[in-house]
Design a protein around this motif. Structure first.
Motif: not given
Length: 72
Positions: A16, A18-20, A22-23, A56-57
């Motif tokens: 999956t 990470s939020e970073q 995806v950014e 969408s992680r």
């Protein structure tokens, strides 16, 4: 007698983002001029749903994850 280990399906490795991550990937899409995630998916011969899961992680297969990251 059959070997029970043969009946088991091989588990596929998933990962999956990470939020970073995806950014960074979203910024790279813009930088490389992809008008949409769908266009990126087509250019890489990856299904649109897999690319959507990435952003969408949600877990996707490791080899596809690597391909997306390498291209962006």
């Amino acid at each position: 007698m059959t070997d029970p280990s043969r009946d088991r399906k091989k588990k596929k490795l998933t990962i999956t983002a990470s939020e970073q991550g995806v950014e960074k990937a979203e910024k790279a899409l813009i930088r490389f001029g992809f008008e949409s995630k769908s266009n990126f998916a087509k250019s890489q011969f990856i299904s649109r749903s897999t690319v959507t899961k990435f952003f969408s992680r949600q877990p996707i297969q490791l080899d596809t994850f690597k391909k997306i990251c390498e291209e962006l």
